[in-house]
Scaffold this active site. Structure first.
Site, short mmCIF file in Angstrom:
data_model
loop_
_atom_site.label_atom_id
_atom_site.label_comp_id
_atom_site.label_asym_id
_atom_site.label_seq_id
_atom_site.Cartn_x
_atom_site.Cartn_y
_atom_site.Cartn_z
CG ASP A 47 12.41 -34.59 -94.98
OD1 ASP A 47 12.46 -35.78 -95.30
OD2 ASP A 47 13.32 -33.79 -95.24
CD GLU A 219 19.35 -35.33 -96.30
OE1 GLU A 219 19.35 -35.14 -97.52
OE2 GLU A 219 18.73 -36.28 -95.78
C1 FRU Z 1 15.65 -35.33 -96.15
C2 FRU Z 1 15.69 -34.54 -97.45
C3 FRU Z 1 15.97 -33.09 -97.16
C4 FRU Z 1 15.38 -32.40 -98.34
C5 FRU Z 1 14.15 -33.24 -98.61
C6 FRU Z 1 13.76 -33.33 -100.05
O1 FRU Z 1 14.91 -36.49 -96.20
O2 FRU Z 1 16.63 -35.09 -98.32
O3 FRU Z 1 17.34 -32.81 -96.97
O4 FRU Z 1 15.05 -31.07 -98.09
O5 FRU Z 1 14.42 -34.53 -98.09
O6 FRU Z 1 12.54 -33.96 -100.20
#
Ligand code: FRU
Length: 481
Positions: A47, A219
Protein backbone atom coordinates in the site's frame (compact mmCIF):
# COMPACT_ATOMS: atom_id res chain seq x y z
CA UNK A 1 8.86 -0.75 -40.29
CA UNK A 2 5.37 -0.57 -41.75
CA UNK A 3 3.53 2.74 -41.74
CA UNK A 4 0.24 2.77 -39.89
CA UNK A 5 -2.71 3.76 -41.97
CA UNK A 6 -5.62 5.40 -40.19
CA UNK A 7 -8.95 5.04 -41.91
CA UNK A 8 -12.26 5.31 -40.22
CA UNK A 9 -14.21 2.38 -38.79
CA UNK A 10 -13.43 -1.29 -38.99
CA UNK A 11 -9.86 -0.90 -39.99
CA UNK A 12 -6.68 -2.63 -39.19
CA UNK A 13 -3.92 -0.73 -37.54
CA UNK A 14 -0.50 -2.32 -37.51
CA UNK A 15 2.73 -1.18 -36.01
CA UNK A 16 5.73 -3.43 -36.27
CA UNK A 17 9.47 -3.51 -36.00
CA UNK A 18 9.58 -1.26 -32.98
CA UNK A 19 12.26 -0.77 -30.41
CA UNK A 20 13.13 -3.16 -27.63
CA UNK A 21 12.27 -2.35 -24.09
CA UNK A 22 13.18 1.15 -22.96
CA UNK A 23 15.93 0.92 -20.36
CA UNK A 24 14.52 1.31 -16.89
CA UNK A 25 15.95 4.08 -14.75
CA UNK A 26 16.78 1.84 -11.86
CA UNK A 27 20.10 0.16 -11.09
CA UNK A 28 18.24 -3.10 -10.56
CA UNK A 29 16.98 -3.15 -14.11
CA UNK A 30 14.88 -6.11 -15.23
CA UNK A 31 12.31 -6.64 -18.00
CA UNK A 32 9.21 -6.04 -15.90
CA UNK A 33 10.52 -2.97 -14.13
CA UNK A 34 8.03 -0.19 -14.88
CA UNK A 35 9.57 2.89 -16.44
CA UNK A 36 7.13 5.65 -15.47
CA UNK A 37 5.28 3.99 -12.60
CA UNK A 38 6.59 4.26 -9.08
CA UNK A 39 8.23 1.06 -7.81
CA UNK A 40 10.63 0.29 -4.94
CA UNK A 41 14.33 0.07 -5.79
CA UNK A 42 14.43 -3.38 -4.27
CA UNK A 43 12.38 -5.56 -1.97
CA UNK A 44 8.66 -5.76 -1.47
CA UNK A 45 6.06 -2.96 -1.67
CA UNK A 46 2.34 -2.87 -0.99
CA UNK A 47 0.00 0.00 0.00
CA UNK A 48 0.81 3.67 -0.55
CA UNK A 49 0.90 5.43 2.86
CA UNK A 50 1.14 8.89 4.41
CA UNK A 51 0.95 10.77 1.14
CA UNK A 52 1.19 14.54 1.45
CA UNK A 53 2.09 17.43 -0.82
CA UNK A 54 4.60 19.96 0.49
CA UNK A 55 3.58 23.30 -0.97
CA UNK A 56 6.76 25.03 0.14
CA UNK A 57 8.91 22.85 -2.14
CA UNK A 58 6.26 21.62 -4.59
CA UNK A 59 7.03 18.03 -3.61
CA UNK A 60 4.70 15.03 -3.59
CA UNK A 61 5.67 12.66 -0.77
CA UNK A 62 4.78 9.00 -0.99
CA UNK A 63 5.46 6.55 1.82
CA UNK A 64 4.65 2.91 1.29
CA UNK A 65 4.44 -0.52 2.90
CA UNK A 66 7.83 -2.11 2.46
CA UNK A 67 9.75 -5.22 3.38
CA UNK A 68 13.41 -4.37 2.87
CA UNK A 69 14.51 -7.94 3.63
CA UNK A 70 12.82 -9.73 0.74
CA UNK A 71 10.51 -9.60 -2.24
CA UNK A 72 7.49 -11.04 -0.48
CA UNK A 73 5.32 -9.50 2.24
CA UNK A 74 7.16 -9.51 5.57
CA UNK A 75 7.97 -7.19 8.49
CA UNK A 76 6.38 -3.96 7.40
CA UNK A 77 8.26 -0.64 7.36
CA UNK A 78 7.30 2.71 5.90
CA UNK A 79 9.63 3.43 2.99
CA UNK A 80 9.72 6.87 1.42
CA UNK A 81 9.89 8.38 -2.09
CA UNK A 82 9.25 11.90 -3.33
CA UNK A 83 8.62 13.59 -6.64
CA UNK A 84 8.00 17.03 -8.08
CA UNK A 85 5.96 15.70 -11.04
CA UNK A 86 4.37 12.41 -9.89
CA UNK A 87 6.37 10.41 -12.46
CA UNK A 88 10.07 10.81 -11.56
CA UNK A 89 10.67 9.51 -8.06
CA UNK A 90 13.58 9.99 -5.67
CA UNK A 91 14.06 7.20 -3.17
CA UNK A 92 14.87 8.08 0.43
CA UNK A 93 15.99 5.95 3.37
CA UNK A 94 13.37 3.98 5.28
CA UNK A 95 11.21 6.40 7.27
CA UNK A 96 9.64 4.29 10.04
CA UNK A 97 10.83 0.86 11.19
CA UNK A 98 9.17 -1.73 13.46
CA UNK A 99 9.63 -1.54 17.25
CA UNK A 100 8.52 -3.41 20.36
CA UNK A 101 4.87 -2.40 19.80
CA UNK A 102 4.73 -4.01 16.39
CA UNK A 103 5.45 -3.72 12.69
CA UNK A 104 4.39 -0.57 10.82
CA UNK A 105 1.19 -1.02 8.83
CA UNK A 106 -0.66 1.46 6.65
CA UNK A 107 -1.69 4.97 7.65
CA UNK A 108 -1.61 8.61 6.75
CA UNK A 109 0.25 11.85 7.53
CA UNK A 110 -0.85 15.38 8.40
CA UNK A 111 0.86 18.72 8.83
CA UNK A 112 0.14 20.00 12.34
CA UNK A 113 0.17 23.70 11.47
CA UNK A 114 -1.01 24.88 14.90
CA UNK A 115 1.11 22.49 16.93
CA UNK A 116 -1.92 20.77 18.45
CA UNK A 117 0.20 17.72 19.31
CA UNK A 118 3.10 19.66 20.78
CA UNK A 119 5.73 18.33 18.35
CA UNK A 120 6.29 21.79 16.90
CA UNK A 121 4.52 24.11 14.49
CA UNK A 122 4.12 22.54 11.05
CA UNK A 123 5.45 19.19 12.23
CA UNK A 124 4.59 16.35 9.90
CA UNK A 125 2.79 13.71 11.96
CA UNK A 126 2.42 10.15 10.69
CA UNK A 127 -0.46 8.09 12.07
CA UNK A 128 -0.07 4.38 11.40
CA UNK A 129 -1.15 0.97 12.59
CA UNK A 130 1.20 -1.16 14.64
CA UNK A 131 0.51 -4.82 14.23
CA UNK A 132 1.55 -7.51 16.69
CA UNK A 133 0.41 -11.00 17.58
CA UNK A 134 -2.16 -9.79 20.09
CA UNK A 135 -3.72 -7.01 18.05
CA UNK A 136 -3.52 -3.82 16.06
CA UNK A 137 -3.09 -0.34 17.51
CA UNK A 138 -2.65 3.18 16.17
CA UNK A 139 0.61 5.02 16.83
CA UNK A 140 2.05 8.38 15.83
CA UNK A 141 5.50 9.75 14.97
CA UNK A 142 6.60 13.27 14.09
CA UNK A 143 9.05 14.66 11.61
CA UNK A 144 10.64 18.09 11.44
CA UNK A 145 12.37 17.40 8.11
CA UNK A 146 9.40 16.62 5.90
CA UNK A 147 9.45 12.89 6.49
CA UNK A 148 13.11 12.01 6.03
CA UNK A 149 13.38 11.10 9.71
CA UNK A 150 10.66 10.46 12.29
CA UNK A 151 10.61 10.47 16.08
CA UNK A 152 8.07 8.10 17.55
CA UNK A 153 5.78 9.45 20.24
CA UNK A 154 6.95 8.07 23.59
CA UNK A 155 3.42 7.18 24.77
CA UNK A 156 2.43 5.08 21.75
CA UNK A 157 0.02 3.59 20.93
CA UNK A 158 -2.52 6.41 20.94
CA UNK A 159 -5.50 4.16 20.14
CA UNK A 160 -5.52 0.54 21.24
CA UNK A 161 -7.41 -2.02 19.21
CA UNK A 162 -10.25 -4.07 20.65
CA UNK A 163 -10.80 -6.28 17.61
CA UNK A 164 -8.49 -8.23 15.27
CA UNK A 165 -8.68 -5.99 12.17
CA UNK A 166 -8.35 -2.44 13.45
CA UNK A 167 -6.19 -0.53 11.06
CA UNK A 168 -5.13 1.90 8.34
CA UNK A 169 -5.95 5.29 9.95
CA UNK A 170 -6.65 8.14 7.55
CA UNK A 171 -6.55 11.41 9.49
CA UNK A 172 -7.60 14.87 8.33
CA UNK A 173 -8.43 18.22 9.94
CA UNK A 174 -12.21 18.51 9.93
CA UNK A 175 -13.32 22.13 9.48
CA UNK A 176 -16.92 21.35 10.46
CA UNK A 177 -16.11 20.04 13.91
CA UNK A 178 -12.78 21.85 14.41
CA UNK A 179 -10.81 18.73 15.30
CA UNK A 180 -8.79 15.94 13.79
CA UNK A 181 -10.86 13.05 12.46
CA UNK A 182 -9.55 9.53 12.00
CA UNK A 183 -11.23 7.10 9.58
CA UNK A 184 -10.35 3.56 10.58
CA UNK A 185 -11.05 0.22 8.91
CA UNK A 186 -12.52 -2.17 11.48
CA UNK A 187 -13.31 -5.58 9.97
CA UNK A 188 -16.42 -4.89 7.88
CA UNK A 189 -17.12 -1.34 8.92
CA UNK A 190 -15.44 2.02 9.16
CA UNK A 191 -15.17 3.81 12.48
CA UNK A 192 -14.68 7.53 12.93
CA UNK A 193 -12.73 8.95 15.88
CA UNK A 194 -12.12 12.59 16.82
CA UNK A 195 -9.18 14.26 18.56
CA UNK A 196 -8.02 17.76 19.50
CA UNK A 197 -4.33 16.81 19.49
CA UNK A 198 -3.71 13.58 17.51
CA UNK A 199 -3.01 11.83 20.83
CA UNK A 200 -6.38 11.49 22.56
CA UNK A 201 -9.05 9.87 20.42
CA UNK A 202 -12.80 9.59 21.06
CA UNK A 203 -15.17 7.32 19.17
CA UNK A 204 -17.65 9.28 17.01
CA UNK A 205 -19.61 6.87 14.81
CA UNK A 206 -19.49 3.87 12.49
CA UNK A 207 -20.52 3.25 8.92
CA UNK A 208 -20.89 0.13 6.83
CA UNK A 209 -23.52 -2.28 8.10
CA UNK A 210 -25.77 -3.18 5.20
CA UNK A 211 -23.88 -1.07 2.62
CA UNK A 212 -21.77 -2.20 -0.30
CA UNK A 213 -19.63 -5.28 -0.59
CA UNK A 214 -18.83 -7.35 2.51
CA UNK A 215 -17.16 -10.38 0.95
CA UNK A 216 -13.82 -9.49 2.49
CA UNK A 217 -12.05 -7.37 5.08
CA UNK A 218 -12.39 -3.61 4.73
CA UNK A 219 -8.99 -1.90 4.58
CA UNK A 220 -7.37 1.45 3.80
CA UNK A 221 -10.29 3.93 4.00
CA UNK A 222 -10.21 7.55 2.90
CA UNK A 223 -12.84 10.28 3.25
CA UNK A 224 -12.67 12.97 0.56
CA UNK A 225 -14.83 15.84 -0.63
CA UNK A 226 -15.39 15.89 -4.38
CA UNK A 227 -16.82 18.41 -6.76
CA UNK A 228 -19.52 17.32 -9.20
CA UNK A 229 -18.56 18.39 -12.69
CA UNK A 230 -21.20 17.77 -15.31
CA UNK A 231 -24.48 19.42 -16.28
CA UNK A 232 -26.51 16.90 -14.33
CA UNK A 233 -25.10 18.01 -10.99
CA UNK A 234 -27.71 20.75 -10.53
CA UNK A 235 -27.26 22.55 -7.23
CA UNK A 236 -25.49 19.77 -5.43
CA UNK A 237 -21.93 20.61 -6.31
CA UNK A 238 -20.01 18.88 -3.53
CA UNK A 239 -20.36 15.44 -1.98
CA UNK A 240 -18.30 13.41 0.45
CA UNK A 241 -16.94 10.11 -0.81
CA UNK A 242 -15.71 7.29 1.38
CA UNK A 243 -13.08 5.23 -0.44
CA UNK A 244 -12.90 1.74 0.95
CA UNK A 245 -10.58 -1.01 -0.16
CA UNK A 246 -11.77 -4.57 0.23
CA UNK A 247 -9.97 -7.89 0.07
CA UNK A 248 -11.20 -10.33 -1.12
CA UNK A 249 -14.54 -9.46 -2.75
CA UNK A 250 -13.38 -7.50 -5.81
CA UNK A 251 -15.51 -7.75 -8.98
CA UNK A 252 -12.97 -10.07 -10.65
CA UNK A 253 -11.70 -11.77 -7.51
CA UNK A 254 -9.37 -10.63 -4.76
CA UNK A 255 -8.62 -6.98 -4.05
CA UNK A 256 -10.48 -3.87 -5.24
CA UNK A 257 -11.56 -0.36 -4.24
CA UNK A 258 -15.22 0.37 -3.59
CA UNK A 259 -16.63 3.75 -2.63
CA UNK A 260 -19.70 5.32 -1.09
CA UNK A 261 -21.14 8.74 -1.92
CA UNK A 262 -22.78 10.73 0.84
CA UNK A 263 -22.62 13.50 3.39
CA UNK A 264 -20.38 14.12 6.38
CA UNK A 265 -21.53 16.35 9.23
CA UNK A 266 -18.38 16.31 11.33
CA UNK A 267 -19.43 13.22 13.23
CA UNK A 268 -21.35 10.84 10.98
CA UNK A 269 -21.12 9.70 7.37
CA UNK A 270 -24.54 9.26 5.70
CA UNK A 271 -24.54 7.31 2.45
CA UNK A 272 -26.95 8.41 -0.30
CA UNK A 273 -26.30 5.37 -2.52
CA UNK A 274 -28.72 2.46 -2.54
CA UNK A 275 -27.41 0.18 0.24
CA UNK A 276 -27.25 -2.87 -2.02
CA UNK A 277 -25.23 -1.09 -4.71
CA UNK A 278 -21.46 -1.50 -4.90
CA UNK A 279 -19.53 1.19 -6.74
CA UNK A 280 -15.99 0.33 -7.89
CA UNK A 281 -13.32 2.93 -8.46
CA UNK A 282 -11.54 0.81 -11.07
CA UNK A 283 -12.66 -2.20 -13.08
CA UNK A 284 -9.32 -3.97 -13.46
CA UNK A 285 -7.77 -6.61 -11.23
CA UNK A 286 -4.76 -4.58 -10.13
CA UNK A 287 -5.90 -1.50 -8.31
CA UNK A 288 -5.82 -1.67 -4.53
CA UNK A 289 -5.19 0.26 -1.31
CA UNK A 290 -6.04 3.44 -3.20
CA UNK A 291 -5.90 6.60 -1.11
CA UNK A 292 -5.36 10.30 -1.81
CA UNK A 293 -2.72 12.93 -1.14
CA UNK A 294 -3.25 15.40 1.67
CA UNK A 295 -2.86 19.09 0.75
CA UNK A 296 -2.70 18.59 -3.03
CA UNK A 297 -2.49 21.97 -4.79
CA UNK A 298 -5.46 23.82 -6.31
CA UNK A 299 -7.93 21.76 -4.27
CA UNK A 300 -7.14 18.75 -6.40
CA UNK A 301 -7.94 15.28 -5.09
CA UNK A 302 -5.14 13.07 -6.38
CA UNK A 303 -5.16 9.31 -5.82
CA UNK A 304 -2.72 6.50 -6.35
CA UNK A 305 -3.22 2.78 -5.88
CA UNK A 306 -1.06 -0.25 -5.42
CA UNK A 307 -1.04 -1.96 -8.84
CA UNK A 308 -1.48 -5.50 -7.62
CA UNK A 309 -3.88 -7.95 -6.06
CA UNK A 310 -3.39 -10.01 -2.91
CA UNK A 311 -4.46 -13.11 -4.89
CA UNK A 312 -1.02 -13.27 -6.53
CA UNK A 313 0.99 -10.22 -5.39
CA UNK A 314 3.63 -12.42 -3.76
CA UNK A 315 4.11 -14.51 -6.92
CA UNK A 316 4.55 -11.84 -9.61
CA UNK A 317 7.45 -12.72 -11.95
CA UNK A 318 9.87 -9.94 -10.98
CA UNK A 319 13.26 -10.57 -9.39
CA UNK A 320 14.81 -7.84 -7.26
CA UNK A 321 11.61 -6.02 -6.35
CA UNK A 322 7.89 -6.67 -6.24
CA UNK A 323 5.06 -4.31 -7.20
CA UNK A 324 4.50 -0.87 -8.58
CA UNK A 325 1.87 1.79 -8.12
CA UNK A 326 -0.71 2.98 -10.64
CA UNK A 327 -0.27 6.28 -12.43
CA UNK A 328 -1.65 9.21 -10.43
CA UNK A 329 -5.32 9.98 -11.05
CA UNK A 330 -7.38 13.10 -10.34
CA UNK A 331 -10.81 12.42 -8.86
CA UNK A 332 -14.04 14.39 -9.11
CA UNK A 333 -17.75 13.48 -9.39
CA UNK A 334 -20.21 13.12 -12.21
CA UNK A 335 -23.77 11.90 -12.63
CA UNK A 336 -24.28 8.79 -14.77
CA UNK A 337 -27.20 8.21 -17.16
CA UNK A 338 -29.26 6.77 -14.32
CA UNK A 339 -28.67 9.93 -12.29
CA UNK A 340 -26.34 8.33 -9.74
CA UNK A 341 -23.22 10.04 -8.46
CA UNK A 342 -20.02 8.37 -9.60
CA UNK A 343 -16.37 9.16 -9.08
CA UNK A 344 -14.75 10.48 -12.22
CA UNK A 345 -11.23 9.07 -12.59
CA UNK A 346 -8.90 10.96 -14.93
CA UNK A 347 -5.17 10.47 -15.44
CA UNK A 348 -3.61 13.39 -13.56
CA UNK A 349 -2.27 16.26 -15.70
CA UNK A 350 1.23 15.10 -14.72
CA UNK A 351 0.34 11.66 -16.08
CA UNK A 352 -1.09 13.13 -19.29
CA UNK A 353 2.14 15.10 -19.72
CA UNK A 354 3.83 11.74 -20.35
CA UNK A 355 2.21 11.74 -23.78
CA UNK A 356 4.97 12.76 -26.19
CA UNK A 357 5.21 12.83 -29.98
CA UNK A 358 2.81 10.91 -32.16
CA UNK A 359 4.56 7.91 -33.67
CA UNK A 360 3.97 5.04 -36.08
CA UNK A 361 5.50 2.60 -33.76
CA UNK A 362 4.02 0.89 -30.73
CA UNK A 363 6.99 0.76 -28.40
CA UNK A 364 7.27 -1.02 -25.09
CA UNK A 365 6.02 2.09 -23.32
CA UNK A 366 3.36 4.21 -24.96
CA UNK A 367 0.19 6.21 -24.67
CA UNK A 368 -2.54 5.14 -27.12
CA UNK A 369 -5.56 7.33 -27.82
CA UNK A 370 -8.50 5.35 -29.18
CA UNK A 371 -11.49 6.90 -30.95
CA UNK A 372 -14.24 4.30 -30.97
CA UNK A 373 -17.50 4.49 -32.83
CA UNK A 374 -20.41 4.31 -30.42
CA UNK A 375 -22.70 2.61 -32.98
CA UNK A 376 -20.78 -0.60 -33.47
CA UNK A 377 -18.59 -2.84 -31.35
CA UNK A 378 -14.87 -2.17 -31.31
CA UNK A 379 -12.07 -4.69 -30.91
CA UNK A 380 -8.62 -3.51 -29.93
CA UNK A 381 -5.74 -5.98 -29.82
CA UNK A 382 -2.23 -5.36 -28.52
CA UNK A 383 0.06 -8.21 -29.55
CA UNK A 384 3.68 -9.23 -29.99
CA UNK A 385 5.51 -11.52 -32.42
CA UNK A 386 5.08 -14.44 -30.02
CA UNK A 387 1.28 -14.18 -30.42
CA UNK A 388 0.78 -12.93 -26.87
CA UNK A 389 -2.03 -10.44 -26.74
CA UNK A 390 -4.33 -8.22 -24.74
CA UNK A 391 -7.78 -8.01 -26.30
CA UNK A 392 -10.09 -5.11 -25.49
CA UNK A 393 -13.70 -4.90 -26.54
CA UNK A 394 -16.20 -2.05 -26.57
CA UNK A 395 -19.60 -3.73 -26.60
CA UNK A 396 -22.19 -1.12 -27.57
CA UNK A 397 -25.12 -3.46 -26.98
CA UNK A 398 -24.08 -4.40 -23.45
CA UNK A 399 -22.56 -0.94 -22.91
CA UNK A 400 -19.30 -2.36 -21.57
CA UNK A 401 -15.56 -2.09 -22.11
CA UNK A 402 -13.54 -5.22 -21.39
CA UNK A 403 -9.89 -6.23 -21.28
CA UNK A 404 -8.92 -9.88 -21.73
CA UNK A 405 -5.42 -10.80 -20.55
CA UNK A 406 -5.85 -14.56 -20.65
CA UNK A 407 -3.27 -14.80 -23.48
CA UNK A 408 -1.23 -11.72 -22.51
CA UNK A 409 2.01 -13.54 -21.65
CA UNK A 410 3.08 -15.27 -18.45
CA UNK A 411 -0.04 -16.15 -16.47
CA UNK A 412 1.46 -19.32 -15.01
CA UNK A 413 2.40 -18.01 -11.58
CA UNK A 414 -1.21 -18.01 -10.34
CA UNK A 415 -4.48 -19.54 -11.53
CA UNK A 416 -6.15 -16.28 -10.48
CA UNK A 417 -4.16 -14.13 -12.92
CA UNK A 418 -5.76 -14.93 -16.29
CA UNK A 419 -8.88 -12.78 -16.45
CA UNK A 420 -11.26 -10.79 -18.59
CA UNK A 421 -12.22 -7.62 -16.73
CA UNK A 422 -15.36 -5.68 -17.66
CA UNK A 423 -16.45 -2.09 -16.95
CA UNK A 424 -19.93 -0.64 -17.47
CA UNK A 425 -19.74 2.50 -19.63
CA UNK A 426 -22.18 4.40 -17.35
CA UNK A 427 -22.77 7.16 -19.94
CA UNK A 428 -24.04 6.43 -23.47
CA UNK A 429 -22.31 8.49 -26.14
CA UNK A 430 -22.11 8.64 -29.95
CA UNK A 431 -18.38 7.95 -29.79
CA UNK A 432 -15.97 6.90 -27.08
CA UNK A 433 -12.49 8.15 -26.45
CA UNK A 434 -10.27 5.76 -24.49
CA UNK A 435 -6.68 6.39 -23.37
CA UNK A 436 -4.30 3.48 -22.76
CA UNK A 437 -1.13 3.84 -20.71
CA UNK A 438 1.23 0.98 -21.52
CA UNK A 439 4.32 0.27 -19.41
CA UNK A 440 6.56 -2.78 -19.10
CA UNK A 441 4.05 -4.84 -17.15
CA UNK A 442 0.77 -2.95 -17.21
CA UNK A 443 -2.08 -1.60 -19.32
CA UNK A 444 -4.26 1.11 -17.76
CA UNK A 445 -7.38 2.13 -19.69
CA UNK A 446 -9.30 5.36 -19.00
CA UNK A 447 -12.58 6.53 -20.44
CA UNK A 448 -11.93 9.92 -22.06
CA UNK A 449 -14.37 11.61 -19.72
CA UNK A 450 -13.38 9.64 -16.65
CA UNK A 451 -16.57 7.55 -16.43
CA UNK A 452 -14.56 4.39 -15.71
CA UNK A 453 -10.96 3.20 -15.38
CA UNK A 454 -9.38 -0.24 -15.72
CA UNK A 455 -5.95 -1.26 -14.43
CA UNK A 456 -4.36 -4.60 -15.30
CA UNK A 457 -0.90 -6.10 -15.01
CA UNK A 458 0.50 -8.09 -17.96
CA UNK A 459 3.75 -10.05 -18.32
CA UNK A 460 4.49 -10.49 -22.05
CA UNK A 461 7.73 -12.32 -22.94
CA UNK A 462 8.47 -9.46 -25.31
CA UNK A 463 6.79 -6.05 -25.65
CA UNK A 464 3.55 -5.73 -27.60
CA UNK A 465 4.56 -4.09 -30.88
CA UNK A 466 1.33 -4.42 -32.88
CA UNK A 467 -1.97 -2.72 -32.34
CA UNK A 468 -5.04 -3.71 -34.29
CA UNK A 469 -8.24 -1.67 -34.01
CA UNK A 470 -11.57 -2.63 -35.53
CA UNK A 471 -14.42 -0.18 -35.13
CA UNK A 472 -12.33 2.90 -34.59
CA UNK A 473 -8.91 4.48 -34.87
CA UNK A 474 -5.78 4.65 -32.75
CA UNK A 475 -3.06 7.23 -32.35
CA UNK A 476 0.15 6.13 -30.70
CA UNK A 477 2.30 8.52 -28.70
CA UNK A 478 5.82 8.17 -27.35
CA UNK A 479 6.26 8.47 -23.63
CA UNK A 480 7.92 11.77 -22.84
CA UNK A 481 9.84 10.86 -19.72
C1 FRU B 1 -3.80 -3.67 2.72
C2 FRU B 1 -3.16 -4.09 4.04
C3 FRU B 1 -3.52 -3.09 5.12
C4 FRU B 1 -2.40 -3.25 6.09
C5 FRU B 1 -1.22 -3.49 5.18
C6 FRU B 1 -0.17 -4.39 5.74
O1 FRU B 1 -3.15 -4.15 1.60
O2 FRU B 1 -3.56 -5.39 4.38
O3 FRU B 1 -4.79 -3.30 5.67
O4 FRU B 1 -2.21 -2.13 6.89
O5 FRU B 1 -1.74 -4.05 3.98
O6 FRU B 1 0.95 -4.43 4.94
Amino acid sequence: MKRISFAFLSLLVLATGCVNRTPAMHPTDEPFRSVYHHSPLSGWMNDPNGMYYDETTGTWHLFYQHNPFGTTWGPMHWAHSSSTDLVHWTHHPIAIAPDSIGTIFSGSAVIDRDNTAGFGENALVAIYTQSEVCGQHQSIASSADGGLTFTKYNANPVLKGDIADFRDPKVFWDEQSGRWVMVLACQQEVRFYGSPNLKDWTYLSSFGAGYGNHEGVWECPDLIRLKCENGKCENEQMKWVLLLNINPGGPFGGSATQYFVGDWDGKTFTCIDAPEETKWLDYGKDHYATVTWAYAPENRIVAIGWMSNWQYANQLPTVAFRSQNTVARDLSLYRDDAGGYRVRVMPSPETMALRGEETDCLGDIAVVELELDGKQDALITLSNDKGEKVVMNLDVHRQTFSMDRTASGDCSFSHDFAANTIAPLFVKRDAYHVTLFIDHCSVEAFDGEGAWAMTNLVFPSEPYNHIDVQGGTAKIYDIHF
